[in-house]
Motif scaffolding. Structure first.
Motif, PDB file in Angstrom:
ATOM      1  N   TYR A  77      39.299  41.975  24.860  1.00  0.00           N
ATOM      2  CA  TYR A  77      39.107  40.538  24.682  1.00  0.00           C
ATOM      3  C   TYR A  77      38.876  40.666  23.439  1.00  0.00           C
ATOM      4  N   SER A 130      30.229  37.158  33.472  1.00  0.00           N
ATOM      5  CA  SER A 130      30.969  37.809  31.717  1.00  0.00           C
ATOM      6  C   SER A 130      31.031  37.120  30.849  1.00  0.00           C
ATOM      7  N   PRO A 174      34.266  37.061  34.530  1.00  0.00           N
ATOM      8  CA  PRO A 174      34.632  37.775  33.366  1.00  0.00           C
ATOM      9  C   PRO A 174      35.604  36.190  32.548  1.00  0.00           C
ATOM     10  N   VAL A 175      36.145  35.301  33.460  1.00  0.00           N
ATOM     11  CA  VAL A 175      36.800  34.521  33.384  1.00  0.00           C
ATOM     12  C   VAL A 175      36.349  33.115  32.981  1.00  0.00           C
ATOM     13  N   GLY A 217      46.306  37.651  27.709  1.00  0.00           N
ATOM     14  CA  GLY A 217      46.098  37.407  28.672  1.00  0.00           C
ATOM     15  C   GLY A 217      47.246  37.895  29.676  1.00  0.00           C
ATOM     16  N   VAL A 257      46.789  41.713  24.894  1.00  0.00           N
ATOM     17  CA  VAL A 257      45.272  40.750  25.884  1.00  0.00           C
ATOM     18  C   VAL A 257      44.760  39.606  25.306  1.00  0.00           C
ATOM     19  N   THR A 274      34.227  48.984  26.906  1.00  0.00           N
ATOM     20  CA  THR A 274      33.361  47.559  26.365  1.00  0.00           C
ATOM     21  C   THR A 274      33.582  47.425  27.727  1.00  0.00           C
ATOM     22  N   LYS A 282      48.831  37.174  38.196  1.00  0.00           N
ATOM     23  CA  LYS A 282      49.766  38.194  38.195  1.00  0.00           C
ATOM     24  C   LYS A 282      50.371  38.577  38.940  1.00  0.00           C
ATOM     25  N   LEU A 303      34.171  34.429  29.362  1.00  0.00           N
ATOM     26  CA  LEU A 303      35.230  33.238  28.972  1.00  0.00           C
ATOM     27  C   LEU A 303      36.919  33.092  28.498  1.00  0.00           C
ATOM     28  N   SER A 356      41.352  38.877  42.368  1.00  0.00           N
ATOM     29  CA  SER A 356      42.154  37.479  42.294  1.00  0.00           C
ATOM     30  C   SER A 356      43.041  37.548  40.638  1.00  0.00           C
ATOM     31  N   THR A 357      44.024  37.387  41.099  1.00  0.00           N
ATOM     32  CA  THR A 357      45.085  37.045  39.370  1.00  0.00           C
ATOM     33  C   THR A 357      45.891  36.398  39.371  1.00  0.00           C
ATOM     34  N   ILE A 377      25.461  38.395  31.761  1.00  0.00           N
ATOM     35  CA  ILE A 377      25.868  39.622  31.622  1.00  0.00           C
ATOM     36  C   ILE A 377      26.370  39.977  30.285  1.00  0.00           C
ATOM     37  N   ASP A 378      25.316  40.807  30.081  1.00  0.00           N
ATOM     38  CA  ASP A 378      25.476  41.315  27.738  1.00  0.00           C
ATOM     39  C   ASP A 378      25.661  42.538  27.763  1.00  0.00           C
ATOM     40  N   SER A 379      27.053  42.579  27.524  1.00  0.00           N
ATOM     41  CA  SER A 379      27.009  44.466  27.515  1.00  0.00           C
ATOM     42  C   SER A 379      26.775  44.956  25.705  1.00  0.00           C
ATOM     43  N   GLY A 427      40.116  37.638  37.063  1.00  0.00           N
ATOM     44  CA  GLY A 427      40.389  38.383  36.439  1.00  0.00           C
ATOM     45  C   GLY A 427      40.698  39.410  36.254  1.00  0.00           C
ATOM     46  N   ALA A 428      41.328  40.032  38.466  1.00  0.00           N
ATOM     47  CA  ALA A 428      41.189  41.340  38.716  1.00  0.00           C
ATOM     48  C   ALA A 428      42.155  41.821  37.832  1.00  0.00           C
TER      49      ALA A 428
HETATM   50  N1  NAP Z   1      29.265  39.236  28.721  1.00  0.00           N
HETATM   51  C1  NAP Z   1      30.333  40.551  27.328  1.00  0.00           C
HETATM   52  O1  NAP Z   1      28.941  41.613  27.428  1.00  0.00           O
HETATM   53  C2  NAP Z   1      31.301  40.738  27.660  1.00  0.00           C
HETATM   54  C3  NAP Z   1      31.757  42.322  27.815  1.00  0.00           C
HETATM   55  C4  NAP Z   1      33.366  42.924  27.872  1.00  0.00           C
HETATM   56  C5  NAP Z   1      34.050  41.433  28.219  1.00  0.00           C
HETATM   57  N2  NAP Z   1      33.917  40.722  27.896  1.00  0.00           N
HETATM   58  C6  NAP Z   1      34.479  39.447  28.693  1.00  0.00           C
HETATM   59  O2  NAP Z   1      34.921  39.787  29.360  1.00  0.00           O
HETATM   60  C7  NAP Z   1      36.577  38.442  29.120  1.00  0.00           C
HETATM   61  C8  NAP Z   1      36.893  39.721  30.302  1.00  0.00           C
HETATM   62  O3  NAP Z   1      37.588  40.963  29.161  1.00  0.00           O
HETATM   63  P1  NAP Z   1      38.394  41.926  29.013  1.00  0.00           P
HETATM   64  O4  NAP Z   1      38.301  42.430  27.728  1.00  0.00           O
HETATM   65  O5  NAP Z   1      37.966  42.337  30.496  1.00  0.00           O
HETATM   66  O6  NAP Z   1      40.069  40.796  29.153  1.00  0.00           O
HETATM   67  P2  NAP Z   1      41.279  40.932  29.564  1.00  0.00           P
HETATM   68  O7  NAP Z   1      41.219  42.479  29.757  1.00  0.00           O
HETATM   69  O8  NAP Z   1      41.542  40.027  28.409  1.00  0.00           O
HETATM   70  O9  NAP Z   1      41.097  40.615  30.901  1.00  0.00           O
HETATM   71  C9  NAP Z   1      41.081  38.814  31.442  1.00  0.00           C
HETATM   72  C10 NAP Z   1      41.463  38.623  32.733  1.00  0.00           C
HETATM   73  O10 NAP Z   1      41.636  37.457  32.633  1.00  0.00           O
HETATM   74  C11 NAP Z   1      42.512  36.825  33.568  1.00  0.00           C
HETATM   75  N3  NAP Z   1      42.436  35.818  32.583  1.00  0.00           N
HETATM   76  C12 NAP Z   1      43.678  35.431  31.556  1.00  0.00           C
HETATM   77  N4  NAP Z   1      44.135  33.878  30.947  1.00  0.00           N
HETATM   78  C13 NAP Z   1      43.076  33.311  31.935  1.00  0.00           C
HETATM   79  C14 NAP Z   1      42.959  31.759  31.774  1.00  0.00           C
HETATM   80  N5  NAP Z   1      43.563  31.045  31.814  1.00  0.00           N
HETATM   81  N6  NAP Z   1      42.472  31.149  33.271  1.00  0.00           N
HETATM   82  C15 NAP Z   1      41.780  32.152  34.502  1.00  0.00           C
HETATM   83  N7  NAP Z   1      42.232  33.719  34.566  1.00  0.00           N
HETATM   84  C16 NAP Z   1      42.684  34.272  32.610  1.00  0.00           C
HETATM   85  C17 NAP Z   1      43.657  37.602  33.498  1.00  0.00           C
HETATM   86  O11 NAP Z   1      43.544  38.614  34.699  1.00  0.00           O
HETATM   87  P3  NAP Z   1      44.595  38.227  35.984  1.00  0.00           P
HETATM   88  O12 NAP Z   1      46.202  37.911  35.462  1.00  0.00           O
HETATM   89  O13 NAP Z   1      44.367  38.587  36.457  1.00  0.00           O
HETATM   90  O14 NAP Z   1      43.886  37.007  36.344  1.00  0.00           O
HETATM   91  C18 NAP Z   1      43.388  38.200  31.637  1.00  0.00           C
HETATM   92  O15 NAP Z   1      43.752  39.924  32.419  1.00  0.00           O
HETATM   93  C19 NAP Z   1      35.967  38.607  28.177  1.00  0.00           C
HETATM   94  O16 NAP Z   1      36.085  36.515  27.960  1.00  0.00           O
HETATM   95  C20 NAP Z   1      35.827  39.054  27.227  1.00  0.00           C
HETATM   96  O17 NAP Z   1      34.784  37.795  26.117  1.00  0.00           O
HETATM   97  C21 NAP Z   1      32.389  40.099  27.941  1.00  0.00           C
END
Ligand code: NAP
Length: 335
Positions: free
Chosen positions: A46, A247, A225-226, A321, A318, A131, A185, A249, A182-183, A272-274, A159-160
């Motif tokens: 993301y 983790s 992660p949401v 979403g 990505v 990541t 999709k 947003l 929870s999804t 959580i910070d990676s 965000g499964a």
């Molecule tokens: N803290 C850290 O170190 C760290 C590391 C990695 C990622 N992150 C953060 O974690 C989040 C996910 O990253 P990712 O790479 O896994 O992204 P991703 O592959 O795009 O997954 C995000 C998932 O969130 C759900 N989603 C998307 N839009 C949404 C909305 N408006 N409301 C609710 N759910 C929504 C969707 O899943 P469903 O359709 O299944 O609900 C989507 O597939 C991002 O914000 C990213 O910046 C943080």
């Protein structure tokens, strides 16, 4: 341009505006760091999506090679820790946001950012984890450290179908947890069950508004992660002593809560910070990701491989979403 020119996906911000695309570069264009790597794979997270648009506000210097992850082979090293021929991966730090990243056939990074490719993972598998998968592992580790155990009840994964979510589902199920995915999709239900979910609920049901300061105790823990308003609602339904590992947003940056889940149920909210995860824990988690925590089911059928020329399509998926599972970018020149 020398005969050793290589391909790199860069973003530019100039007077004429923002642009992105594949540029031909030389090794001398890369930052002066200790270890030069021939990159075989990167991945699409993301944050890469955010970095690919000027509105994303994650890139701090232009022009920049994007890609917050990379896996490949060391071709030159000034560090005693690494030799030419070592197989390595790198995630986080400044990669792809303030330092040239992994969407290029070569990269040059500080030695202390690197991890030797763990036993049990190919370059491609390590980037299918990337990541997002590392963040899933760190989230699971924090739940375990806080005392959450498989017998405590269901664990909600938000965000499964996403990167963090899908790999969290797979790891938790390998560890014997009952996982509720929870999804947004519904069409991905079968895949989520295959990856280890015990049941699947809709995004709206998982984050539904709960009247009052506390709701019915439901979750032993949650991997989130949401973020956004849903996090506040979920905190109201976490069981006594349970934990939420927060983790991301994708659902929003603002979380509203009251003190009651914390002072009446002893609920933990863990950040959580990676990106700057200390190296000792990083190495340990990567070792587990190659062995007892390896997300085999997602790796089997939840990964799509893109060529560098198709990267813009993957970034837009990505960012919107729409990704299901993980997206990997191949930079192999030996095809
Ligand atoms: N803290 C850290 O170190 C760290 C590391 C990695 C990622 N992150 C953060 O974690 C989040 C996910 O990253 P990712 O790479 O896994 O992204 P991703 O592959 O795009 O997954 C995000 C998932 O969130 C759900 N989603 C998307 N839009 C949404 C909305 N408006 N409301 C609710 N759910 C929504 C969707 O899943 P469903 O359709 O299944 O609900 C989507 O597939 C991002 O914000 C990213 O910046 C943080």
């Amino acid at each position: 341009m020398g005969e050793n020119a290589f391909r790199a996906f860069r973003v530019h911000l100039e007077e004429e505006g923002f642009s992105s695309g594949i540029d031909m570069l030389n090794l001398s264009d890369l930052p002066d760091n200790e270890v030069t790597i021939e990159v075989f794979y990167s991945s699409v997270n993301y944050k890469d999506g955010l970095a690919s648009t000027p509105k994303g506000k994650v890139v701090s210097s232009y022009p920049l090679i994007l890609g917050i992850d990379l896996a490949g082979r060391v071709v030159a090293s000034r560090s005693p820790e690494f030799q030419a021929g070592d197989e390595v991966l790198c995630t986080g730090y400044g990669l792809g946001v303030s330092h040239d990243g992994g969407y290029a056939e070569f990269a040059r990074v500080p030695a202390e950012w690197l991890v030797k490719l763990p036993e049990g993972l190919t370059h491609q598998e390590s980037m299918a984890i990337g990541t997002a998968g590392f963040t899933a592992a760190l989230s699971v580790e924090r739940l375990l450290q806080s005392g959450v155990q498989p017998g405590n009840g269901p664990v909600l994964v938000r965000g499964a179908t996403g990167g963090v979510g899908s790999i969290a589902v797979n790891i938790l199920s390998r560890l014997g947890f009952e996982v509720v995915a929870s999804t947004g999709k519904p069409e991905a239900e079968t895949a989520l069950i295959r990856w280890g979910a015990s049941s699947v609920i809709s995004r709206d049901a998982a984050s539904a508004s709960v009247k009052g300061a506390l709701g019915k105790s439901q979750w032993a823990a949650a991997i989130d992660p949401v973020g956004g308003a849903g996090t506040g609602e979920i905190l109201k339904t976490v069981k006594y002593g349970g934990t939420v590992a927060l983790s991301g947003l994708t659902g929003g940056g603002a979380v509203e809560t009251s003190v009651f889940p914390f002072i009446l149920r002893g609920v933990n909210l863990l950040g959580i910070d990676s990106v700057y995860c200390p190296q000792a824990e990083r190495l340990e988690l990567w070792k587990r990701l190659g062995s007892e925590w390896k997300p085999e089911q997602v790796l089997q059928d939840g990964v799509k491989v893109y060529e560098l020329e198709q990267l813009e399509e993957a970034l837009s998926i990505v960012l919107n979403g729409k990704a299901i599972g993980r997206q990997v970018v191949s930079l192999r020149r030996d095809k």
